[in-house]
Design an enzyme around this catalytic site. Structure first.
Site, PDB file in Angstrom:
ATOM      1  N   HIS A   1      -0.615 -10.503  -4.233  1.00  0.00           N
ATOM      2  CA  HIS A   1       0.258 -10.144  -5.349  1.00  0.00           C
ATOM      3  C   HIS A   1       0.619 -11.393  -6.118  1.00  0.00           C
ATOM      4  CE1 HIS A   1       2.663 -11.075  -1.800  1.00  0.00           C
ATOM      5  NE2 HIS A   1       3.547 -11.589  -2.638  1.00  0.00           N
TER       6      HIS A   1
ATOM      7  N   HIS B   1       3.704 -13.101  -8.419  1.00  0.00           N
ATOM      8  CA  HIS B   1       5.097 -13.042  -8.854  1.00  0.00           C
ATOM      9  C   HIS B   1       5.153 -13.437 -10.328  1.00  0.00           C
ATOM     10  CE1 HIS B   1       6.929 -13.097  -4.724  1.00  0.00           C
ATOM     11  NE2 HIS B   1       5.738 -13.587  -4.437  1.00  0.00           N
TER      12      HIS B   1
ATOM     13  N   ASP C   1      10.695  -7.043  -8.179  1.00  0.00           N
ATOM     14  CA  ASP C   1      10.870  -7.561  -6.816  1.00  0.00           C
ATOM     15  C   ASP C   1      12.276  -7.179  -6.332  1.00  0.00           C
ATOM     16  OD1 ASP C   1       9.407 -10.181  -5.149  1.00  0.00           O
ATOM     17  OD2 ASP C   1      11.406  -9.503  -4.567  1.00  0.00           O
TER      18      ASP C   1
ATOM     19  N   CYS D   1       0.852  -1.207   0.000  1.00  0.00           N
ATOM     20  CA  CYS D   1       0.000   0.000   0.000  1.00  0.00           C
ATOM     21  C   CYS D   1       0.880   1.246   0.000  1.00  0.00           C
ATOM     22  CB  CYS D   1      -0.946  -0.001   1.197  1.00  0.00           C
ATOM     23  SG  CYS D   1      -2.357  -1.111   0.997  1.00  0.00           S
TER      24      CYS D   1
ATOM     25  N   THR E   1       4.894 -13.534   2.673  1.00  0.00           N
ATOM     26  CA  THR E   1       5.456 -12.601   3.656  1.00  0.00           C
ATOM     27  C   THR E   1       4.758 -11.249   3.650  1.00  0.00           C
ATOM     28  OG1 THR E   1       7.140 -11.924   2.055  1.00  0.00           O
ATOM     29  CG2 THR E   1       7.769 -13.633   3.624  1.00  0.00           C
TER      30      THR E   1
END
Ligand code: AMP
Ligand code: ZN
Length: 112
Positions: free
Chosen positions: A98, A100, A29, A6, A93
């Site tokens: 989300h 990847h 990432d 956020c 985590t």
């Protein structure tokens, strides 16, 4: 809310936005698990797939509708893997849903 994604979306934490729509962003990432490692992050905060309702399903659908464009923007034509980690067994985590994108090399056949 103390959510790192956020904060990235609000611009409170700096991250180069590589692709953006009304619904989601794509960033690099910070800790690469493959030559290319991106994160697709919905702008709306929710943690888990089991929260997906009509509204959130449209966000997921919009991500899918943009994959052709995203592949081109990120030069992923040779292939990639999409991963969504859910809770502790998957090693999630960041509790903001989300995906990847892993690519840029031949990936292992195993999912571990
Ligand atoms: P997950 O383990 O599926 O929850 O994935 C969270 C991912 O967020 C990890 O791969 C982290 O490397 C990545 N990450 C954490 N903080 C940042 C950040 N500030 N910018 C980019 N990626 C991040
Ligand atoms: Zn969040």
């Amino acid at each position: 809310m103390d959510c790192i994604f956020c904060k990235i979306i609000k611009g409170e934490i700096k991250s180069e936005i590589l692709y953006e729509t009304n619904d989601f962003i794509v960033i690099n990432d910070i800790s690469h698990m493959a030559n290319k490692h991106y994160l697709i992050i919905p702008k709306k905060h929710f943690a888990y797939l089991n929260e997906v309702d009509e509204e959130k399903s449209k966000i997921i659908a919009n991500i899918m509708l943009n994959m052709n464009d995203i592949e081109k923007a990120l030069k992923l034509e040779e292939g990639y893997r999409l991963v969504i980690n859910q809770r502790s067994n998957a090693g999630q985590t960041v509790n903001h849903l989300h995906m990847h994108i892993l690519g840029g090399e031949k990936l292992s056949d195993k999912f571990n």
